[in-house]
Design a protein around this motif. Structure first.
Motif, PDB file in Angstrom:
ATOM      1  N   ARG A  67      18.044  -7.268  32.505  1.00  0.00           N
ATOM      2  CA  ARG A  67      16.876  -8.128  32.571  1.00  0.00           C
ATOM      3  C   ARG A  67      16.345  -8.409  31.185  1.00  0.00           C
ATOM      4  NH1 ARG A  67      18.784  -9.354  36.534  1.00  0.00           N
ATOM      5  NH2 ARG A  67      18.134  -8.917  38.635  1.00  0.00           N
ATOM      6  N   ILE A  68      15.834  -9.634  31.021  1.00  0.00           N
ATOM      7  CA  ILE A  68      15.170 -10.014  29.783  1.00  0.00           C
ATOM      8  C   ILE A  68      13.702 -10.211  30.123  1.00  0.00           C
ATOM      9  CG2 ILE A  68      15.007 -11.725  27.939  1.00  0.00           C
ATOM     10  CD1 ILE A  68      18.005 -12.275  28.374  1.00  0.00           C
ATOM     11  N   VAL A  69      12.861  -9.445  29.431  1.00  0.00           N
ATOM     12  CA  VAL A  69      11.424  -9.507  29.670  1.00  0.00           C
ATOM     13  C   VAL A  69      10.733 -10.044  28.428  1.00  0.00           C
ATOM     14  CG1 VAL A  69      11.466  -7.626  31.346  1.00  0.00           C
ATOM     15  CG2 VAL A  69      11.023  -7.104  28.946  1.00  0.00           C
ATOM     16  N   VAL A  86      10.422  -8.323  18.168  1.00  0.00           N
ATOM     17  CA  VAL A  86      10.473  -9.647  18.783  1.00  0.00           C
ATOM     18  C   VAL A  86       9.685  -9.603  20.085  1.00  0.00           C
ATOM     19  CG1 VAL A  86      12.667 -10.290  17.707  1.00  0.00           C
ATOM     20  CG2 VAL A  86      12.673  -9.151  19.932  1.00  0.00           C
ATOM     21  N   ASP A  87       9.380 -10.763  20.637  1.00  0.00           N
ATOM     22  CA  ASP A  87       8.546 -10.801  21.838  1.00  0.00           C
ATOM     23  C   ASP A  87       9.331 -10.616  23.135  1.00  0.00           C
ATOM     24  OD1 ASP A  87       9.822 -13.264  21.855  1.00  0.00           O
ATOM     25  OD2 ASP A  87       8.028 -14.403  22.387  1.00  0.00           O
ATOM     26  N   LYS A  88      10.596 -10.262  23.021  1.00  0.00           N
ATOM     27  CA  LYS A  88      11.424 -10.037  24.211  1.00  0.00           C
ATOM     28  C   LYS A  88      12.008  -8.630  24.206  1.00  0.00           C
ATOM     29  CE  LYS A  88      12.673 -14.852  24.493  1.00  0.00           C
ATOM     30  NZ  LYS A  88      11.820 -15.176  23.340  1.00  0.00           N
ATOM     31  N   GLY A  89      12.199  -8.098  25.406  1.00  0.00           N
ATOM     32  CA  GLY A  89      12.857  -6.814  25.564  1.00  0.00           C
ATOM     33  C   GLY A  89      14.086  -7.001  26.433  1.00  0.00           C
ATOM     34  N   PHE A  90      15.073  -6.184  26.209  1.00  0.00           N
ATOM     35  CA  PHE A  90      16.347  -6.273  26.921  1.00  0.00           C
ATOM     36  C   PHE A  90      16.553  -4.962  27.649  1.00  0.00           C
ATOM     37  CE2 PHE A  90      16.226  -8.743  23.068  1.00  0.00           C
ATOM     38  CZ  PHE A  90      16.447 -10.017  23.569  1.00  0.00           C
ATOM     39  N   MET A 109      13.953   3.043  37.197  1.00  0.00           N
ATOM     40  CA  MET A 109      14.695   3.672  36.109  1.00  0.00           C
ATOM     41  C   MET A 109      15.230   2.561  35.220  1.00  0.00           C
ATOM     42  SD  MET A 109      16.643   6.952  37.814  1.00  0.00           S
ATOM     43  CE  MET A 109      18.110   6.033  38.033  1.00  0.00           C
ATOM     44  N   SER A 110      14.814   2.579  33.947  1.00  0.00           N
ATOM     45  CA  SER A 110      15.230   1.508  33.051  1.00  0.00           C
ATOM     46  C   SER A 110      15.486   2.041  31.654  1.00  0.00           C
ATOM     47  CB  SER A 110      14.172   0.403  33.008  1.00  0.00           C
ATOM     48  OG  SER A 110      12.932   0.917  32.581  1.00  0.00           O
ATOM     49  N   LEU A 111      16.283   1.290  30.930  1.00  0.00           N
ATOM     50  CA  LEU A 111      16.637   1.641  29.558  1.00  0.00           C
ATOM     51  C   LEU A 111      16.577   0.367  28.717  1.00  0.00           C
ATOM     52  CD1 LEU A 111      17.860   3.720  27.519  1.00  0.00           C
ATOM     53  CD2 LEU A 111      20.094   2.881  28.262  1.00  0.00           C
ATOM     54  N   PHE A 112      15.700   0.369  27.705  1.00  0.00           N
ATOM     55  CA  PHE A 112      15.637  -0.769  26.787  1.00  0.00           C
ATOM     56  C   PHE A 112      16.786  -0.642  25.800  1.00  0.00           C
ATOM     57  CE2 PHE A 112      11.551  -1.157  28.657  1.00  0.00           C
ATOM     58  CZ  PHE A 112      11.183  -2.483  28.507  1.00  0.00           C
ATOM     59  N   ILE A 113      17.485  -1.751  25.584  1.00  0.00           N
ATOM     60  CA  ILE A 113      18.663  -1.740  24.718  1.00  0.00           C
ATOM     61  C   ILE A 113      18.537  -2.830  23.654  1.00  0.00           C
ATOM     62  CG2 ILE A 113      20.171  -0.752  26.475  1.00  0.00           C
ATOM     63  CD1 ILE A 113      21.242  -3.578  27.030  1.00  0.00           C
ATOM     64  N   ASN A 114      19.257  -2.682  22.565  1.00  0.00           N
ATOM     65  CA  ASN A 114      19.272  -3.676  21.495  1.00  0.00           C
ATOM     66  C   ASN A 114      20.579  -4.457  21.436  1.00  0.00           C
ATOM     67  OD1 ASN A 114      16.678  -3.090  20.394  1.00  0.00           O
ATOM     68  ND2 ASN A 114      17.529  -1.249  19.489  1.00  0.00           N
ATOM     69  N   ASN A 115      21.650  -3.840  21.893  1.00  0.00           N
ATOM     70  CA  ASN A 115      22.978  -4.454  21.833  1.00  0.00           C
ATOM     71  C   ASN A 115      23.605  -4.459  23.212  1.00  0.00           C
ATOM     72  OD1 ASN A 115      22.420  -3.013  19.094  1.00  0.00           O
ATOM     73  ND2 ASN A 115      23.934  -4.572  18.637  1.00  0.00           N
ATOM     74  N   CYS A 116      24.451  -5.435  23.443  1.00  0.00           N
ATOM     75  CA  CYS A 116      25.163  -5.509  24.714  1.00  0.00           C
ATOM     76  C   CYS A 116      26.045  -4.277  24.859  1.00  0.00           C
ATOM     77  CB  CYS A 116      26.019  -6.778  24.760  1.00  0.00           C
ATOM     78  SG  CYS A 116      27.024  -6.904  26.258  1.00  0.00           S
ATOM     79  N   PRO A 117      25.950  -3.584  25.993  1.00  0.00           N
ATOM     80  CA  PRO A 117      26.779  -2.398  26.189  1.00  0.00           C
ATOM     81  C   PRO A 117      28.259  -2.722  26.412  1.00  0.00           C
ATOM     82  CG  PRO A 117      25.497  -2.843  28.159  1.00  0.00           C
ATOM     83  CD  PRO A 117      25.044  -3.816  27.111  1.00  0.00           C
ATOM     84  N   PHE A 118      28.569  -3.994  26.613  1.00  0.00           N
ATOM     85  CA  PHE A 118      29.940  -4.386  26.905  1.00  0.00           C
ATOM     86  C   PHE A 118      30.673  -4.988  25.701  1.00  0.00           C
ATOM     87  CE2 PHE A 118      27.420  -4.983  30.854  1.00  0.00           C
ATOM     88  CZ  PHE A 118      27.897  -3.879  31.532  1.00  0.00           C
ATOM     89  N   CYS A 119      29.953  -5.827  24.924  1.00  0.00           N
ATOM     90  CA  CYS A 119      30.633  -6.487  23.801  1.00  0.00           C
ATOM     91  C   CYS A 119      30.015  -6.164  22.441  1.00  0.00           C
ATOM     92  CB  CYS A 119      30.679  -8.003  24.008  1.00  0.00           C
ATOM     93  SG  CYS A 119      29.077  -8.836  23.816  1.00  0.00           S
ATOM     94  N   GLY A 120      28.858  -5.515  22.422  1.00  0.00           N
ATOM     95  CA  GLY A 120      28.239  -5.108  21.169  1.00  0.00           C
ATOM     96  C   GLY A 120      27.323  -6.136  20.525  1.00  0.00           C
ATOM     97  N   GLN A 121      27.181  -7.328  21.109  1.00  0.00           N
ATOM     98  CA  GLN A 121      26.333  -8.384  20.551  1.00  0.00           C
ATOM     99  C   GLN A 121      24.894  -7.897  20.397  1.00  0.00           C
ATOM    100  OE1 GLN A 121      26.802 -11.814  19.645  1.00  0.00           O
ATOM    101  NE2 GLN A 121      24.671 -11.610  19.027  1.00  0.00           N
ATOM    102  N   LYS A 122      24.248  -8.204  19.256  1.00  0.00           N
ATOM    103  CA  LYS A 122      22.822  -7.921  19.081  1.00  0.00           C
ATOM    104  C   LYS A 122      22.056  -8.909  19.959  1.00  0.00           C
ATOM    105  CE  LYS A 122      19.134  -7.287  15.781  1.00  0.00           C
ATOM    106  NZ  LYS A 122      18.705  -7.384  14.392  1.00  0.00           N
ATOM    107  N   LEU A 123      21.362  -8.397  20.968  1.00  0.00           N
ATOM    108  CA  LEU A 123      20.769  -9.239  22.004  1.00  0.00           C
ATOM    109  C   LEU A 123      19.657 -10.141  21.481  1.00  0.00           C
ATOM    110  CD1 LEU A 123      20.813  -6.551  24.809  1.00  0.00           C
ATOM    111  CD2 LEU A 123      22.386  -8.473  24.521  1.00  0.00           C
ATOM    112  N   SER A 124      18.836  -9.660  20.554  1.00  0.00           N
ATOM    113  CA  SER A 124      17.737 -10.490  20.038  1.00  0.00           C
ATOM    114  C   SER A 124      18.249 -11.671  19.220  1.00  0.00           C
ATOM    115  CB  SER A 124      16.764  -9.649  19.211  1.00  0.00           C
ATOM    116  OG  SER A 124      17.414  -9.076  18.097  1.00  0.00           O
TER     117      SER A 124
END
Length: 95
Positions: free
Chosen positions: A26-28, A46-50, A66-81
């Motif tokens: 989810r992108i919040v 940034v104003d968004k959370g992943f 149950m949630s975990l805020f992440i910075n990078n895609c767990p599958f490809c490594g892309q920086k989400l922001s």
């Protein structure tokens, strides 16, 4: 939704599933007053959370979720922001 681009197919799959079904991405968007508080902790915030969740019923901000805020895609490594800058991707607002 068909115009949206995703960093990889696996993350797209976690994005498009319903919130109560299995693994979710989810992108919040953070709004006031929470966004100001987060900026005090990290001025570069940034104003968004992943968020990755195991599924939820009400909102992603529910204490039972149950949630975990992440910075990078767990599958490809892309920086989400860097990839998901548009508000068109936002699914929930937290303030």
């Amino acid at each position: 939704m068909s115009n949206k681009k995703f960093c990889c197919e696996r993350l797209e799959g976690a994005y498009i599933v319903q919130n109560g079904f299995g693994l979710n991405f989810r992108i919040v968007k953070f709004i006031e007053p929470m966004y100001s508080k987060l900026k005090l902790i990290n001025p570069n915030m940034v104003d968004k959370g992943f968020v990755m969740t195991s599924g939820y019923i009400n909102t992603i901000n529910d204490e039972k979720t149950m949630s975990l805020f992440i910075n990078n895609c767990p599958f490809c490594g892309q920086k989400l922001s860097d990839f998901y800058k548009s508000d068109d991707y936002v699914q929930e607002i937290i303030g």
